[in-house]
Design a protein around this motif. Structure first.
Motif, mmCIF file in Angstrom:
data_model
loop_
_atom_site.group_PDB
_atom_site.id
_atom_site.type_symbol
_atom_site.label_atom_id
_atom_site.label_comp_id
_atom_site.label_asym_id
_atom_site.label_seq_id
_atom_site.Cartn_x
_atom_site.Cartn_y
_atom_site.Cartn_z
ATOM 1 N N VAL A 239 0.847 -1.181 0.000
ATOM 2 C CA VAL A 239 0.000 0.000 0.000
ATOM 3 C C VAL A 239 0.888 1.237 0.000
ATOM 4 C CG1 VAL A 239 -1.691 1.370 1.282
ATOM 5 C CG2 VAL A 239 -1.915 -1.123 1.197
ATOM 6 N N VAL A 240 0.675 2.099 -0.997
ATOM 7 C CA VAL A 240 1.335 3.411 -1.063
ATOM 8 C C VAL A 240 0.238 4.451 -0.939
ATOM 9 C CG1 VAL A 240 2.570 5.030 -2.545
ATOM 10 C CG2 VAL A 240 3.269 2.618 -2.472
ATOM 11 N N ASP A 241 0.333 5.312 0.065
ATOM 12 C CA ASP A 241 -0.713 6.311 0.284
ATOM 13 C C ASP A 241 -0.063 7.639 0.679
ATOM 14 O OD1 ASP A 241 -2.990 7.768 0.883
ATOM 15 O OD2 ASP A 241 -4.007 6.048 1.791
ATOM 16 N N GLY A 242 0.045 8.537 -0.281
ATOM 17 C CA GLY A 242 0.523 9.874 -0.001
ATOM 18 C C GLY A 242 1.986 10.093 -0.296
ATOM 19 N N ILE A 243 2.272 10.986 -1.259
ATOM 20 C CA ILE A 243 3.610 11.547 -1.467
ATOM 21 C C ILE A 243 3.438 13.056 -1.476
ATOM 22 C CG2 ILE A 243 5.594 11.740 -3.002
ATOM 23 C CD1 ILE A 243 5.125 8.930 -3.923
ATOM 24 N N VAL A 244 4.251 13.752 -0.674
ATOM 25 C CA VAL A 244 4.043 15.184 -0.449
ATOM 26 C C VAL A 244 5.347 15.952 -0.645
ATOM 27 C CG1 VAL A 244 2.168 14.722 1.177
ATOM 28 C CG2 VAL A 244 4.501 14.973 2.038
ATOM 29 N N ASP A 245 5.217 17.293 -0.799
ATOM 30 C CA ASP A 245 6.401 18.136 -0.908
ATOM 31 C C ASP A 245 6.588 18.932 0.379
ATOM 32 O OD1 ASP A 245 4.375 19.992 -1.011
ATOM 33 O OD2 ASP A 245 5.219 21.113 -2.697
ATOM 34 N N ASP A 246 7.480 19.909 0.347
ATOM 35 C CA ASP A 246 7.737 20.713 1.546
ATOM 36 C C ASP A 246 6.787 21.895 1.677
ATOM 37 O OD1 ASP A 246 8.653 22.378 -0.448
ATOM 38 O OD2 ASP A 246 10.616 22.760 0.452
ATOM 39 N N GLY A 247 5.878 22.060 0.722
ATOM 40 C CA GLY A 247 4.939 23.159 0.761
ATOM 41 C C GLY A 247 5.468 24.452 0.181
ATOM 42 N N VAL A 248 6.730 24.425 -0.287
ATOM 43 C CA VAL A 248 7.361 25.648 -0.792
ATOM 44 C C VAL A 248 7.705 25.536 -2.270
ATOM 45 C CG1 VAL A 248 9.348 27.192 -0.546
ATOM 46 C CG2 VAL A 248 8.264 26.207 1.488
ATOM 47 N N VAL A 249 8.259 24.409 -2.708
ATOM 48 C CA VAL A 249 8.685 24.261 -4.100
ATOM 49 C C VAL A 249 7.489 24.442 -5.035
ATOM 50 C CG1 VAL A 249 10.648 22.785 -3.575
ATOM 51 C CG2 VAL A 249 8.408 21.735 -3.982
ATOM 52 N N THR A 250 7.780 24.886 -6.247
ATOM 53 C CA THR A 250 6.705 25.180 -7.193
ATOM 54 C C THR A 250 6.363 24.010 -8.098
ATOM 55 O OG1 THR A 250 8.312 26.118 -8.732
ATOM 56 C CG2 THR A 250 7.250 27.624 -7.177
ATOM 57 N N ALA A 251 7.261 23.021 -8.181
ATOM 58 C CA ALA A 251 6.999 21.825 -8.979
ATOM 59 C C ALA A 251 7.548 20.618 -8.234
ATOM 60 C CB ALA A 251 7.636 21.940 -10.365
ATOM 61 N N PHE A 252 6.818 19.519 -8.323
ATOM 62 C CA PHE A 252 7.212 18.331 -7.563
ATOM 63 C C PHE A 252 6.793 17.084 -8.331
ATOM 64 C CE2 PHE A 252 6.629 15.043 -4.312
ATOM 65 C CZ PHE A 252 7.806 15.168 -3.582
ATOM 66 N N GLN A 253 7.720 16.096 -8.425
ATOM 67 C CA GLN A 253 7.482 14.858 -9.156
ATOM 68 C C GLN A 253 7.234 13.718 -8.187
ATOM 69 O OE1 GLN A 253 7.498 13.919 -12.675
ATOM 70 N NE2 GLN A 253 6.636 12.128 -11.649
ATOM 71 N N SER A 254 6.075 13.089 -8.282
ATOM 72 C CA SER A 254 5.724 11.955 -7.418
ATOM 73 C C SER A 254 5.711 10.667 -8.221
ATOM 74 C CB SER A 254 4.328 12.142 -6.810
ATOM 75 O OG SER A 254 4.252 13.288 -6.006
ATOM 76 N N THR A 255 6.320 9.614 -7.668
ATOM 77 C CA THR A 255 6.230 8.275 -8.250
ATOM 78 C C THR A 255 5.883 7.302 -7.143
ATOM 79 O OG1 THR A 255 7.930 8.837 -9.880
ATOM 80 C CG2 THR A 255 7.397 6.502 -9.598
ATOM 81 N N GLY A 256 4.784 6.580 -7.317
ATOM 82 C CA GLY A 256 4.381 5.634 -6.284
ATOM 83 C C GLY A 256 5.290 4.422 -6.220
ATOM 84 N N ILE A 257 5.384 3.684 -7.341
ATOM 85 C CA ILE A 257 6.229 2.494 -7.440
ATOM 86 C C ILE A 257 7.005 2.570 -8.743
ATOM 87 C CG2 ILE A 257 6.253 -0.015 -7.727
ATOM 88 C CD1 ILE A 257 3.750 -0.141 -5.986
ATOM 89 N N LEU A 258 8.327 2.390 -8.663
ATOM 90 C CA LEU A 258 9.166 2.339 -9.852
ATOM 91 C C LEU A 258 9.873 0.991 -9.900
ATOM 92 C CD1 LEU A 258 11.463 5.028 -11.354
ATOM 93 C CD2 LEU A 258 12.378 2.750 -10.953
ATOM 94 N N SER A 259 9.832 0.342 -11.075
ATOM 95 C CA SER A 259 10.508 -0.945 -11.262
ATOM 96 C C SER A 259 11.298 -0.922 -12.553
ATOM 97 C CB SER A 259 9.478 -2.086 -11.319
ATOM 98 O OG SER A 259 10.107 -3.310 -11.677
ATOM 99 N N SER A 260 12.548 -1.426 -12.492
ATOM 100 C CA SER A 260 13.379 -1.552 -13.683
ATOM 101 C C SER A 260 14.017 -2.931 -13.696
ATOM 102 C CB SER A 260 14.455 -0.469 -13.699
ATOM 103 O OG SER A 260 15.318 -0.642 -14.808
ATOM 104 N N ASP A 261 14.290 -3.444 -14.901
ATOM 105 C CA ASP A 261 14.799 -4.817 -15.005
ATOM 106 C C ASP A 261 16.309 -4.906 -14.909
ATOM 107 O OD1 ASP A 261 15.492 -3.709 -17.428
ATOM 108 O OD2 ASP A 261 14.714 -5.346 -18.664
ATOM 109 N N PHE A 262 17.020 -3.795 -14.809
ATOM 110 C CA PHE A 262 18.476 -3.879 -14.684
ATOM 111 C C PHE A 262 18.932 -3.132 -13.443
ATOM 112 C CE2 PHE A 262 17.913 0.078 -16.964
ATOM 113 C CZ PHE A 262 18.880 0.912 -16.452
#
Length: 306
Positions: free
Chosen positions: A191-214
């Protein structure tokens, strides 16, 4: 009334038995412990199972709280907590760390307030140690870790049954992810619930689950047949020009099935994004993303986006 009273007495007796069984079970969870973690930072170089027997708190801002320096080691917190919350959002500390070792397990822990909650990785090929193998990260609760909840690099590994909530918040941080796995790592029933920023930055990238084969710096060392199944990913922050991705996959031989990916309101971004390779996707449900499936995903049917 007499019958009801008899049932009540029987219920109390069963509850007492259940309580006794629970206590016995809790006590037996320490039976295999080779040693205990009573304070941090600690470097562990003796294989076996190391246990918490009380909550451990640190306000240090630049440590590896539990630093693993051996193969074949298990951290079992027995439901207890390892916390760096007093260090504040700017901490650089890591909760559980291992680099270049195999057969590392972390289970039954509540880990909160670190920059990285759990970081278990093999060395890059050619860096003196082979990529780690056989890691198991299971049944943990990770909260308010400032950059990443769980990171695993290693073939033949699994991340399962974890709850990762409210990740992010480091000062000036522009991205955060809950679970990131490189190499041959199955990611099941988290279960992934909630990704947040510091409340100040103007842009923020959220990724819940990342998987790579190498894993590591050599793209020729890959794994096939990873499974990402039964995960629930929700409430990822969208801010500025950056857009969230619920589940992001890279590579070939990745199966993505039976996941639920949702936002509370319509959100730019992709619920399930395949950014290279031929990931097969089936029976996933995506809610409130502008794009349900994105990229090179091979749609095997049963996927629902709304």
């Amino acid at each position: 009334m007499r019958g009801l009273r008899s049932w009540a007495i029987a219920g109390l007796a069963l509850a007492a038995l259940a309580g006794g069984a629970s206590s016995a079970s809790a006590a037996s969870s320490y039976d295999n412990c080779v040693n205990y973690i009573d304070a941090v930072p600690i470097v562990i170089s003796t294989p076996g199972t190391w246990c918490l027997r009380h909550d451990v708190v640190t306000n240090a801002t630049g440590i590896r709280a539990i630093d693993i320096e051996t193969n074949n080691l298990t951290i079992d917190c027995n439901g207890l907590s390892l916390s760096n919350l007093p260090a504040g959002a700017g901490t650089r500390s890591t909760g559980v760390f291992a680099w270049g070792y195999s057969n590392i397990a972390v289970r039954n822990c509540t880990i909160q307030g670190f920059r990285f909650g759990i970081w278990v990785t093999g060395a890059s090929p050619g860096a003196g140690r082979p990529p780690g193998t056989g890691h198991v990260i299971e049944n943990n609760r990770l909260a308010q870790n400032r950059y990443s909840g769980i990171e695993v690099v290693g073939f033949g590994s699994v991340i399962r049954g974890n709850i990762v909530v409210n990740t992010g918040g480091q000062p000036q941080g522009i991205q955060g992810w809950a679970i990131r796995a490189l190499g041959g790592v199955d990611i099941i029933d988290n279960v992934v619930d909630g990704i947040v920023d510091d409340g100040v930055v103007t842009a923020f990238q959220s990724t819940g689950i990342l998987s790579s084969d190498f894993a590591g710096s050599n793209p020729d060392i890959k794994s096939n047949g990873m499974l990402i199944q039964g995960n629930r990913v929700r409430n990822l922050l969208q801010k500025g020009g950056s857009v969230p991705v619920g589940i992001e996959v890279h590579g070939t031989g990745i199966w993505v099935r039976d996941n639920l990916i949702a936002q509370a309101t319509p959100t730019p971004g992709a619920g399930l994004g395949c950014f290279s390779g031929d990931a097969r996707v089936r029976d996933n449900v995506v809610k409130n993303y502008f794009q349900g499936l994105y990229g090179t995903c091979t749609d095997d049917g049963g996927n629902v986006s709304y």
